[in-house]
Design a protein around this motif. Structure first.
Motif, mmCIF file in Angstrom:
data_model
loop_
_atom_site.group_PDB
_atom_site.id
_atom_site.type_symbol
_atom_site.label_atom_id
_atom_site.label_comp_id
_atom_site.label_asym_id
_atom_site.label_seq_id
_atom_site.Cartn_x
_atom_site.Cartn_y
_atom_site.Cartn_z
ATOM 1 N N UNK A 17 0.824 -1.210 0.000
ATOM 2 C CA UNK A 17 0.000 0.000 0.000
ATOM 3 C C UNK A 17 0.856 1.256 0.000
ATOM 4 N N UNK A 18 1.993 1.192 0.567
ATOM 5 C CA UNK A 18 2.885 2.346 0.617
ATOM 6 C C UNK A 18 3.557 2.598 -0.739
ATOM 7 N N UNK A 19 3.857 1.549 -1.488
ATOM 8 C CA UNK A 19 4.574 1.675 -2.755
ATOM 9 C C UNK A 19 3.652 1.931 -3.942
ATOM 10 N N UNK A 20 2.578 1.239 -4.012
ATOM 11 C CA UNK A 20 1.718 1.307 -5.195
ATOM 12 C C UNK A 20 0.876 2.580 -5.212
ATOM 13 N N UNK A 21 0.559 2.998 -6.392
ATOM 14 C CA UNK A 21 -0.324 4.156 -6.541
ATOM 15 C C UNK A 21 -1.659 3.674 -7.088
ATOM 16 N N UNK A 22 -2.670 3.907 -6.331
ATOM 17 C CA UNK A 22 -4.015 3.548 -6.744
ATOM 18 C C UNK A 22 -4.789 4.847 -7.005
ATOM 19 N N UNK A 23 -5.570 4.875 -8.055
ATOM 20 C CA UNK A 23 -6.313 6.111 -8.357
ATOM 21 C C UNK A 23 -7.392 6.405 -7.314
ATOM 22 N N UNK A 24 -7.862 5.403 -6.651
ATOM 23 C CA UNK A 24 -8.951 5.626 -5.697
ATOM 24 C C UNK A 24 -8.443 5.925 -4.287
ATOM 25 N N UNK A 25 -7.088 5.917 -4.084
ATOM 26 C CA UNK A 25 -6.521 6.250 -2.773
ATOM 27 C C UNK A 25 -5.792 7.587 -2.896
ATOM 28 N N UNK A 26 -6.111 8.474 -1.998
ATOM 29 C CA UNK A 26 -5.517 9.817 -2.013
ATOM 30 C C UNK A 26 -4.019 9.747 -1.735
ATOM 31 N N UNK A 27 -3.226 10.563 -2.424
ATOM 32 C CA UNK A 27 -1.765 10.560 -2.250
ATOM 33 C C UNK A 27 -1.358 11.073 -0.871
ATOM 34 N N UNK A 28 -2.209 11.828 -0.265
ATOM 35 C CA UNK A 28 -1.916 12.340 1.078
ATOM 36 C C UNK A 28 -2.016 11.242 2.145
ATOM 37 N N UNK A 29 -2.506 10.099 1.755
ATOM 38 C CA UNK A 29 -2.647 8.977 2.699
ATOM 39 C C UNK A 29 -1.364 8.155 2.828
ATOM 40 N N UNK A 30 -0.409 8.364 1.925
ATOM 41 C CA UNK A 30 0.819 7.554 1.947
ATOM 42 C C UNK A 30 1.573 7.624 3.284
ATOM 43 N N UNK A 31 1.703 8.785 3.897
ATOM 44 C CA UNK A 31 2.391 8.794 5.207
ATOM 45 C C UNK A 31 1.684 7.917 6.243
ATOM 46 N N UNK A 32 0.380 7.818 6.159
ATOM 47 C CA UNK A 32 -0.361 6.989 7.100
ATOM 48 C C UNK A 32 -0.082 5.502 6.842
ATOM 49 N N UNK A 33 0.045 5.147 5.570
ATOM 50 C CA UNK A 33 0.392 3.755 5.248
ATOM 51 C C UNK A 33 1.804 3.423 5.756
ATOM 52 N N UNK A 34 2.693 4.407 5.648
ATOM 53 C CA UNK A 34 4.046 4.207 6.181
ATOM 54 C C UNK A 34 3.986 4.028 7.698
ATOM 55 N N UNK A 35 3.155 4.820 8.344
ATOM 56 C CA UNK A 35 3.003 4.706 9.793
ATOM 57 C C UNK A 35 2.468 3.322 10.175
ATOM 58 N N UNK A 36 1.482 2.862 9.425
ATOM 59 C CA UNK A 36 0.938 1.517 9.674
ATOM 60 C C UNK A 36 2.022 0.461 9.468
ATOM 61 N N UNK A 37 2.820 0.631 8.410
ATOM 62 C CA UNK A 37 3.887 -0.332 8.124
ATOM 63 C C UNK A 37 4.923 -0.341 9.248
ATOM 64 N N UNK A 38 5.263 0.820 9.782
ATOM 65 C CA UNK A 38 6.219 0.901 10.900
ATOM 66 C C UNK A 38 5.654 0.207 12.136
ATOM 67 N N UNK A 39 4.387 0.428 12.432
ATOM 68 C CA UNK A 39 3.756 -0.197 13.590
ATOM 69 C C UNK A 39 3.707 -1.725 13.445
ATOM 70 N N UNK A 40 3.376 -2.180 12.260
ATOM 71 C CA UNK A 40 3.320 -3.632 12.029
ATOM 72 C C UNK A 40 4.716 -4.234 12.158
ATOM 73 N N UNK A 41 5.715 -3.555 11.633
ATOM 74 C CA UNK A 41 7.095 -4.056 11.741
ATOM 75 C C UNK A 41 7.536 -4.111 13.197
ATOM 76 N N UNK A 42 7.192 -3.100 13.965
ATOM 77 C CA UNK A 42 7.535 -3.105 15.403
ATOM 78 C C UNK A 42 6.830 -4.248 16.122
ATOM 79 N N UNK A 43 5.581 -4.470 15.771
ATOM 80 C CA UNK A 43 4.851 -5.572 16.394
ATOM 81 C C UNK A 43 5.503 -6.919 16.072
ATOM 82 N N UNK A 44 5.952 -7.065 14.826
ATOM 83 C CA UNK A 44 6.631 -8.312 14.443
ATOM 84 C C UNK A 44 7.938 -8.471 15.216
ATOM 85 N N UNK A 45 8.685 -7.372 15.417
ATOM 86 C CA UNK A 45 9.916 -7.427 16.199
ATOM 87 C C UNK A 45 9.618 -7.771 17.654
ATOM 88 N N UNK A 46 8.597 -7.148 18.215
ATOM 89 C CA UNK A 46 8.207 -7.460 19.595
ATOM 90 C C UNK A 46 7.785 -8.911 19.733
#
Length: 133
Positions: A17-46
């Motif tokens: 979701x962070x890499x791909x560009x979808x026409x139906x997803x706003x470009x301003x949402x990318x930082x939020x996808x990055x935030x979700x990805x960071x949280x998921x990665x931390x959870x996997x490390x924990x």
């Protein structure tokens, strides 16, 4: 394990979701996808850390149990050695040899009992000093 099965696909999905560009997803949402990805990665490390801690805890428990069994086995071995001395002497005298010098002595019986008692007490003291008993 169940949490790991739920989180593992989330890592891949959040990266996509962070890499791909979808026409139906706003470009301003990318930082939020990055935030979700960071949280998921931390959870996997924990989760990996918790799995390591659980594995180490089990291993420590097994080592402690092994040490406890080792102490018990040493005690059994010490008592077996103490009991082997009178058993061996009684086995020799139980063979009914005709020419044993102690058989004709007046105090031969008491001497053999003294040797058995002294030997057992000596072994007990040796094992007690060495920490086996």
């Amino acid at each position: 394990m169940r949490l790991g099965r739920y989180l593992a696909p989330m890592v891949e999905i959040s990266e996509e979701l962070q890499r791909l560009t979808f026409p139906f997803i706003d470009k301003n949402m990318r930082p939020y996808f990055r935030d979700v990805q960071i949280h998921v990665s931390r959870q996997m490390e924990d989760l990996a850390g918790a799995r390591d801690i659980a594995g180490q805890t089990i291993e420590i428990g097994m080592l402690l149990e092994s040490a406890r069994q080792s102490i018990t086995q040493r005690k059994f071995a010490a008592w077996a050695a103490i009991l082997a001395l009178p058993t061996a002497i009684a086995g020799i005298y139980g063979m009914n040899f005709q020419y044993m010098p102690e058989l004709n002595w007046h105090y031969g019986y008491f001497t053999v009992l003294g040797v058995i008692g002294g030997g057992c007490c000596g072994l007990y003291v040796i094992f007690k000093r060495s920490g086996w008993l």
